[in-house]
Design an enzyme around this catalytic site. Structure first.
Site, PDB file in Angstrom:
ATOM      1  N   CYS A 314      -2.247 111.214  29.490  1.00 35.96           N
ATOM      2  CA  CYS A 314      -3.710 111.177  29.373  1.00 35.96           C
ATOM      3  C   CYS A 314      -4.217 112.486  29.974  1.00 35.96           C
ATOM      4  O   CYS A 314      -4.712 112.511  31.094  1.00 35.96           O
ATOM      5  CB  CYS A 314      -4.297 110.012  30.165  1.00 35.96           C
ATOM      6  SG  CYS A 314      -3.611 108.408  29.781  1.00 35.96           S
ATOM      7  N   LYS A 320      -4.663 118.291  35.843  1.00 35.00           N
ATOM      8  CA  LYS A 320      -3.312 118.024  36.369  1.00 35.00           C
ATOM      9  C   LYS A 320      -2.269 118.626  35.445  1.00 35.00           C
ATOM     10  O   LYS A 320      -1.211 119.092  35.904  1.00 35.00           O
ATOM     11  CB  LYS A 320      -3.113 116.519  36.537  1.00 35.00           C
ATOM     12  CG  LYS A 320      -4.015 115.943  37.612  1.00 35.00           C
ATOM     13  CD  LYS A 320      -3.808 114.470  37.796  1.00 35.00           C
ATOM     14  CE  LYS A 320      -4.961 113.866  38.594  1.00 35.00           C
ATOM     15  NZ  LYS A 320      -6.245 113.842  37.838  1.00 35.00           N
ATOM     16  N   CYS A 437      -8.865 107.741  39.246  1.00 37.35           N
ATOM     17  CA  CYS A 437      -9.820 108.265  40.230  1.00 37.35           C
ATOM     18  C   CYS A 437     -10.804 107.146  40.551  1.00 37.35           C
ATOM     19  O   CYS A 437     -12.008 107.311  40.523  1.00 37.35           O
ATOM     20  CB  CYS A 437     -10.500 109.555  39.788  1.00 37.35           C
ATOM     21  SG  CYS A 437     -11.452 109.417  38.302  1.00 37.35           S
TER      22      CYS A 437
HETATM   23  C1  LIG Z   1      -8.983 110.280  33.835  1.00 38.66           C
HETATM   24  S1  LIG Z   1      -8.905 111.242  32.403  1.00 38.66           S
HETATM   25  C2  LIG Z   1      -7.490 112.239  32.703  1.00 38.66           C
HETATM   26  C3  LIG Z   1      -7.773 113.415  33.607  1.00 38.66           C
HETATM   27  C4  LIG Z   1      -6.685 114.477  33.536  1.00 38.66           C
HETATM   28  N1  LIG Z   1      -5.385 113.935  33.873  1.00 38.66           N
HETATM   29  C5  LIG Z   1      -6.987 115.671  34.414  1.00 38.66           C
HETATM   30  O1  LIG Z   1      -6.449 115.743  35.533  1.00 38.66           O
HETATM   31  O2  LIG Z   1      -7.733 116.545  33.980  1.00 38.66           O
HETATM   32  C6  LIG Z   1      -8.311 110.104  31.201  1.00 38.66           C
HETATM   33  C7  LIG Z   1      -8.073 110.707  29.837  1.00 38.66           C
HETATM   34  O3  LIG Z   1      -7.426 109.728  29.051  1.00 38.66           O
HETATM   35  C8  LIG Z   1      -7.846 109.880  27.731  1.00 38.66           C
HETATM   36  N2  LIG Z   1      -7.556 108.657  26.963  1.00 38.66           N
HETATM   37  C9  LIG Z   1      -8.402 107.662  26.594  1.00 38.66           C
HETATM   38  N3  LIG Z   1      -7.735 106.745  25.842  1.00 38.66           N
HETATM   39  C10 LIG Z   1      -6.460 107.170  25.759  1.00 38.66           C
HETATM   40  C11 LIG Z   1      -5.310 106.657  25.116  1.00 38.66           C
HETATM   41  N4  LIG Z   1      -5.347 105.520  24.413  1.00 38.66           N
HETATM   42  N5  LIG Z   1      -4.171 107.368  25.206  1.00 38.66           N
HETATM   43  C12 LIG Z   1      -4.118 108.513  25.930  1.00 38.66           C
HETATM   44  N6  LIG Z   1      -5.170 109.032  26.554  1.00 38.66           N
HETATM   45  C13 LIG Z   1      -6.331 108.374  26.468  1.00 38.66           C
HETATM   46  C14 LIG Z   1      -9.316 110.198  27.850  1.00 38.66           C
HETATM   47  O4  LIG Z   1      -9.797 110.841  26.677  1.00 38.66           O
HETATM   48  C15 LIG Z   1      -9.334 111.104  29.086  1.00 38.66           C
HETATM   49  O5  LIG Z   1      -9.267 112.440  28.689  1.00 38.66           O
END
Ligand SMILES: C[S@@+](CC[C@H](N)C(=O)[O-])C[C@H]1O[C@@H](n2cnc3c(N)ncnc32)[C@H](O)[C@@H]1O
Length: 529
Positions: A314, A320, A437
């Site tokens: 994700c 990250k 988070c």
């Molecule tokens: C909390 S953010 C991740 C932050 C990132 N790891 C960073 O440090 O910049 C969660 C991410 O998961 C994505 N997401 C949502 N549904 C998802 C799915 N089914 N599979 C994978 N990623 C997904 C969202 O679009 C979002 O960008």
């Protein structure tokens, strides 16, 4: 390391005083700093905009820099964070229900209250300037009303108002009014402290820390960037994470490293999550792949081996992923950064641009499918799942008013599916990092417990110990505050704004069992959280 109740140490300089002369102009016409703050509140209230995206554009449009930009930022973000308290005070000063007051007038009043009660702008200036702002931005009509209401607000100090608001109400409501949080969030934070092994008595420190403007954290991508220019400009070395710094807010694009992406703005908690995954002990690395010459570089319980494959399931917007990619480059590993939302995948591409492409690739898949598509395909997998964001309220001033308990319940299914898929995508002996988070128990320990119960053999590593090994200072992120520090705490880790000065990141490191013990962890669709 523990910060005081108001988060003042982090703000350096104690309670902040703003004079009416902070903005460039005084007098009967409104000044650009207040106008920028007003426009930001309007965009947030009327268009569901994000303040941290709107405000920088308004500062540019009004040509605000330095003290004026600082004034506008504190006014806009502070008014949004404190909106619950300011509205409760305003409701006592308006002779009709507050929600029947025109929304632009309500926003102007909130800015006026914030200046009077939180910024110590002299009352005459707060009143005159708010009236001038309303005249310019709304029209002459509400001037008398705004003047009269703010006059009533100014008749008491903040402490007197808080005492009046909280007399005769239960503790949760009182904490919500005093620290401007919805009561459901107050309840959730209290539960979260207890669930993560801390004392419920820390609640008010935590709520206060949510209201303090966070310092800006920087990270130099290991092997690619350095912080020399930033240190020369007054940045201070970060206390918790290798290669990190804190710096006062301002235009950071003046630094070459920030411009070329080798220095990144990233909360220290997020940095530590990436570093902990990279450093976590994996078992029984595939020695042939790990070292084609035959000499195994990874055996039971060791850190990274050459040739490892890492997955960020994700990844958007890529904070990250960028740090992981730089670490992977140093350690001879490669990272697949996955993000299904196209615009966020673009952000990941931008974040990774500073790292040579040999270390990473980007995919745009549903993370829930990766375990089925690439079973046991990775040595280390991060799932930093979509969550309520209750751990980052300091950075998103309006977020607390937008979220609801229903969001938390709804996200639980996706969080479980993503974790199950991550486990399935991890090779026997490999490690999964489940991160949020948010400290909310329903998004953290409940998800991990639930998935572990249904996935026999998967082992919860001593996450606080791995995190401590990756950090510069022991974090005690498994809870057990104060004199109980040596008592065993949870094996999951929870960082806190009021303790660590980071966002409230949660981390659980899970190790997938060796092949013989492994029960396939097929991602299923979802049961209720
Ligand atoms: C909390 S953010 C991740 C932050 C990132 N790891 C960073 O440090 O910049 C969660 C991410 O998961 C994505 N997401 C949502 N549904 C998802 C799915 N089914 N599979 C994978 N990623 C997904 C969202 O679009 C979002 O960008």
């Amino acid at each position: 390391m523990r910060r005081n109740a108001q988060g003042r140490e982090r703000n350096r300089g104690g309670e902040r005083h703003f004079s009416s002369s902070a903005p460039a102009r005084r007098g009967r016409s409104s000044d650009p700093a207040r106008l920028a703050a007003f426009e930001t509140l309007r965009a947030v209230s009327a268009d569901d905009a994000y303040a941290n995206l709107v405000l920088p554009a308004r500062l540019r449009r009004h040509g605000l820099t330095g003290r004026d930009a600082g004034f506008a930022t504190e006014l806009a973000y502070g008014s949004l964070r404190s909106m619950g308290t300011w509205d409760a005070i305003l409701a006592r000063c308006v002779d009709r229900p507050l929600d029947t007051v025109d929304p632009p007038v309500r926003d102007a009043l909130r800015l006026g209250v914030h200046q009077l009660l939180a910024m110590r702008v002299p009352p005459h200036a707060a009143l005159d300037q708010t009236v001038a702002l309303a005249r310019e931005a709304i029209g002459a009509g509400p001037s008398g009303f705004i003047n009269a209401v703010l006059r009533r607000v100014s008749e008491r100090s903040l402490d007197d108002w808080l005492d009046e608001l909280t007399t005769g109400v239960d503790d949760t409501t009182a904490a919500g009014l005093r620290y401007s949080h919805p009561t459901w969030v107050v309840r959730a934070m209290r539960q979260a402290l207890v669930a993560h092994g801390r004392d419920a008595g820390e609640l008010t420190d935590l709520l206060a820390a949510d209201n303090a403007a966070p310092v800006v954290n920087l990270v130099a991508l290991p092997g690619l960037g350095d912080l020399a220019e930033e240190f020369a400009a007054g940045a201070e070395p970060g206390e918790l994470a290798v290669g990190s710094a804190t710096i006062a807010a301002g235009d950071l694009s003046r630094f070459a490293g920030v411009q070329d992406g080798t220095v990144r703005i990233q909360d220290t908690g997020s940095q530590l999550v990436a570093r902990a995954l990279a450093a976590a002990p994996v078992d029984g690395a595939d020695a042939d792949r790990a070292n084609p010459d035959g000499a195994s570089t990874a055996s039971s319980g060791t850190a990274t081996a050459d040739g490892e494959r890492w997955l960020d399931g994700c990844a958007g917007p890529g904070g990250k992923a960028a740090l992981l990619a730089a670490l992977a480059l140093q350690q001879g590993a490669t990272v697949t950064a996955n993000e299904p939302a196209p615009h966020r995948a673009d952000l990941v591409r931008r974040a990774l641009a500073a790292v040579p492409e040999t270390a990473w690739r980007i995919t745009e898949r549903d993370g829930r499918a990766i375990g089925g598509d690439e079973p046991a395909g990775y040595d280390r997998v991060l799932v930093d799942v979509p969550c309520s964001g209750l751990g980052a309220l300091r950075r998103r001033p309006e977020a607390r008013w937008r979220r609801s308990p229903a969001d938390v319940a709804q996200l639980g299914a996706l969080q479980r599916d993503l974790l199950r898929s991550a486990i399935a995508a991890t090779r026997p002996g490999g490690v999964v990092a489940y991160a949020t988070c948010s400290p909310h128990p329903a998004e953290t320990v409940a998800v991990v417990d639930d998935v572990l119960r249904r996935t026999p053999g998967v082992e919860l590593l001593d996450t606080p110990a791995v995190l401590d090994a990756a950090a510069l200072t022991p974090l005690h992120a498994g809870g057990t505050a104060g004199s109980d520090r040596d008592a065993p705490g949870p094996r999951t880790a929870q960082l806190w704004p009021h303790v660590h000065g980071t966002d409230a990141m949660f981390l659980a490191l899970l190790r997938v069992p060796a092949a013989a013990d492994q029960t396939p962890a097929t991602p299923t669709t979802t049961e209720a959280p």
